[in-house]
Design a protein around this motif. Structure first.
Motif: not given
Length: 496
Positions: A118-124, A131-142, A154-162
């Motif tokens: 939220q601080t390091d990446v100002p662009s929503a 976040i979506n890219c990491v979510g796909v990575f973790l999903r495939d690994v599991h 270690a999952f990404i749920y509905d965490d990405a900004p709309k």
């Protein structure tokens, strides 16, 4: 001997040495040369993993990247995914150390990473993509159990900004008229680029789809009408078609002839690359097209209504075409088919914008009745919505040369055109030129009547002339880029 020759020779020798198993050569490396794997394209030729500090996570990311690549993932898209995983890995190492194992990467660590983003990446938009890219990575690994020790949380749920609502970026009509003028198009820096420019304007293709047009891209139906045949590369190379004018089809034919003169043995592309393309295997590059666009805009000295330089992109021609078709009342399903939108919701964005824009301009415009008086209804008035609905119906139903009929829809009128004496007549600054033209013609009629001694005809036209003078004076209260709001002049941007 040129450096380019030495470089290319070295690369071909390297390809020969690892021809039996290029993956065995590239996989252990922290930077993969996708050309040696026959997976490169002009958008991406390398993948870099060296920024991931943890050896186990770097190896896991490589395994995942190889799996995605061999199943058709875009190298450019995968580059963004590897960069996203690298962001997570660096945050993980900063808090838990480089030696932290898979079990330490749990949901709690992911939440601290999300907070840091939220601080390091100002662009929503960038945050959402990361976040979506990491979510796909973790999903495939599991899913494939590539790292059993990785925390199950270690999952990404509905965490990405709309995602923000789509906003068409069409080019205003007064600018499009300048860009489409034959004299302006003729100034485009290259002949083949000029053909692509016309295709982009007329057919609304995405730039990549236009650059990768096949050589035989014109087909004809049973009635011999030409269509542009193209592949929608955003949707897995889905075939699509767009009707062409005979003039543009002929220009494409001339481009095909030029390609055959350059490559007598044949070429896959309508517009092949001009450099480093001995065999015609490469289409024109995005870099060359963007450079030529910049040169073209500089030659045209395109400016907006404030005199400021205007920059446009090729993709804006697609938005402009969609907006024009909506404005011309082309049904949305037809536009969806022509532009090959993935869903009708994408097309509906233009329809929503069109209605919103029309209403804003109608509410902001200085409206004048047959007496030259303001015919205003406040935007917050309880009947404002009903008035706009009525006017939308009238505008769709009646075409008038110099205004609109404000009569109730149920009212019958024996006149085909509005009468300046009619109490229902309403006009705006859009019709100022027509009023001036009518005033000129009326003045000529008066002069002719007086010369012929037709006093009654002259008197009748003098009354019309007086009405026109009153209306024109009222409309001329506003400058071209201003409107009248609440009795005073405001800039359009400030009022909207």
């Amino acid at each position: 001997m040129s450096y380019a020759f030495i470089r290319d020779t070295r690369f071909e020798l390297q390809r020969l040495l690892i021809a039996d198993d290029p993956w065995a050569d590239q996989f252990p490396r922290d930077s993969w040369d996708l050309r040696l794997l026959d997976l490169a394209n002009e958008d991406c030729c390398r993948l870099h993993f060296g920024g991931i500090p943890q050896p186990w996570l770097r190896a896991l990311t490589k395994r995942w990247a190889r799996w995605r690549l061999t199943r058709g993932s875009s190298p450019a898209g995968l580059t963004l995914s590897v960069q996203s995983v690298t962001r997570l890995a660096c945050h993980f190492a900063e808090i838990d150390g480089v030696d932290a194992g898979p079990a330490a990467l749990d949901r709690a660590r992911i939440e601290t990473w999300l907070a840091a983003l939220q601080t390091d990446v100002p662009s929503a938009h960038t945050r959402s993509r990361t976040i979506n890219c990491v979510g796909v990575f973790l999903r495939d690994v599991h899913r494939y159990e590539w790292q059993p020790e990785l925390a199950r949380s270690a999952f990404i749920y509905d965490d990405a900004p709309k995602p923000r609502a789509l906003k068409p970026r069409f080019i205003p009509e007064h600018l499009m008229r300048q860009l489409e003028a034959p004299a302006a198009v003729a100034q485009f820096p290259s002949d083949d680029g000029r053909v692509l420019l016309k295709i982009l304007m007329a057919c609304g293709l995405r730039t990549k789809d236009a650059r990768w047009l096949p050589f035989d891209c014109v087909v004809r139906n049973a009635e011999n009408n030409p269509y542009l045949a193209w592949l929608n590369r955003k949707i897995h190379d889905r075939p699509a078609f767009f009707p062409l004018s005979e003039e543009l089809a002929a220009e494409i034919g001339r481009q095909q002839q030029a390609v055959l003169e350059r490559f007598p043995q044949g070429c896959r592309w309508l517009v092949p690359a001009s450099l480093k393309n001995v065999d015609g295997s490469k289409p024109v590059s995005d870099r060359r097209m963007r450079d030529h666009l910049a040169i073209w805009l500089e030659r045209l000295s395109l400016t907006d209504e404030h005199g400021s330089p205007v920059k446009v992109t090729f993709h804006q021609f697609r938005h402009t075409l969609a907006t024009r078709m909506i404005n011309a009342d082309v049904p949305q399903p037809v536009i969806q088919t022509l532009l090959d939108h993935m869903s009708l919701a994408m097309t509906a964005v233009y329809a929503k914008l069109h209605d919103k824009t029309l209403r804003r301009h109608w509410e902001n415009a200085l409206k004048v009745n047959h007496e030259g008086q303001k015919a205003e209804l406040a935007a917050d008035h309880p009947l404002a919505g009903a008035a706009w609905a009525k006017m939308s119906l009238v505008r769709a139903k009646v075409t008038l040369p110099n205004g609109y009929c404000g009569a109730p829809v149920q009212t019958d009128c024996e006149y085909a055109n509005p009468c300046l004496d009619c109490r229902f007549f309403i006009t705006t600054g859009d019709f100022l030129q027509q009023h001036r033209q009518q005033r000129q013609e009326t003045s000529e009629l008066i002069a002719q009547a007086e010369q012929a001694g037709l006093a009654r005809v002259a008197e009748k036209n003098r009354r019309t002339l007086g009405k026109l003078d009153t209306i024109i004076s009222a409309l001329e209260e506003t400058a071209e880029n201003q409107i009248v709001v609440g009795g005073h002049v405001e800039d359009v941007d400030a009022a909207s």
